[in-house]
Design a protein around this motif. Sequence first.
Motif, PDB file in Angstrom:
ATOM      1  N   PRO A 198       0.484  -1.306  -0.143  1.00 55.69           N
ATOM      2  CA  PRO A 198       0.295  -0.106   0.199  1.00 55.69           C
ATOM      3  C   PRO A 198       1.002   1.268   0.349  1.00 55.69           C
ATOM      4  N   ALA A 224       0.753   2.831  -4.968  1.00 63.27           N
ATOM      5  CA  ALA A 224       0.822   1.233  -4.506  1.00 63.27           C
ATOM      6  C   ALA A 224       1.949   1.116  -5.359  1.00 63.27           C
ATOM      7  N   ARG A 254      -5.964  -0.409  -6.857  1.00 66.43           N
ATOM      8  CA  ARG A 254      -6.579   1.066  -6.656  1.00 66.43           C
ATOM      9  C   ARG A 254      -7.670   1.035  -5.626  1.00 66.43           C
ATOM     10  N   GLU A 255      -7.561  -0.412  -4.919  1.00 70.70           N
ATOM     11  CA  GLU A 255      -8.507   0.249  -3.254  1.00 70.70           C
ATOM     12  C   GLU A 255      -7.675   0.779  -2.759  1.00 70.70           C
ATOM     13  N   PHE A 256      -5.770   0.508  -2.606  1.00 71.56           N
ATOM     14  CA  PHE A 256      -5.637   1.647  -1.477  1.00 71.56           C
ATOM     15  C   PHE A 256      -5.517   2.832  -1.412  1.00 71.56           C
ATOM     16  N   GLY A 257      -5.597   3.065  -2.940  1.00 71.95           N
ATOM     17  CA  GLY A 257      -5.641   4.975  -3.158  1.00 71.95           C
ATOM     18  C   GLY A 257      -4.527   5.097  -3.770  1.00 71.95           C
ATOM     19  N   GLY A 258      -3.733   5.736  -3.125  1.00 74.34           N
ATOM     20  CA  GLY A 258      -3.046   6.563  -3.292  1.00 74.34           C
ATOM     21  C   GLY A 258      -2.232   6.966  -4.428  1.00 74.34           C
ATOM     22  N   GLU A 259      -1.336   6.867  -5.252  1.00 76.48           N
ATOM     23  CA  GLU A 259      -1.056   8.416  -6.166  1.00 76.48           C
ATOM     24  C   GLU A 259       0.478   8.266  -6.961  1.00 76.48           C
TER      25      GLU A 259
END
Length: 142
Positions: A57, A65, A93-98
Motif C-alpha cells: 500500500p 502503491a 487501486r483499492e489502496f488508493g495513493g498517487e
Amino acid sequence: MIQPADEAELADWRHIHNVIIPTDPLGPDDVRDRAGRYHLEVAYLGDTPVGCSTVRPPCEETPAATVIARVLPEHRGRGFGTELYLRGLARAREFGGEGVETVVLASNGSGLRFALRHGFVETERYLLPGDTVPYVALTLSV
C-alpha cells in the motif's frame, strides 16, 4: 490464486520470490512479516505453485502503491503473470495513493519486458547495499 494463510502457502510464496530474486533471499520470518504488512498471493496450477505477487500500500515515503508479479521461468507465457498483475492492480487501486509502481531485478529481462508491455516506464535504477545487480523502479504511465 490464493492469499497465503498457512506455513506451507507462505513457503510456496517464499520459494518463488527467492528463485526470481536470488540477490535478496527471504527466510520464513521475513515472509510472515511481509504477509502482515502487504497483500500477498500465490498462483497455483493444480497443486504446483507457479507465481506470486506482492502489493504494497502507499505510505509516507512511497505515495504510490507497488505491484510486483513474479512467475517461475518454466511457467511464463501462459497468462499467470497477467492474472497476478491484474489482481494486484485492482488491489492497488483499492489502496488508493498517487499511482502505481513496480520494481524488477535488472537481470530479469522477461520481467522488464512484461512491465514495459503493461504500460510501465523506467524511473530509476538502484543498488541495495552489498548488491551487484541493480533494481529497476518503474511507474505506470497509463
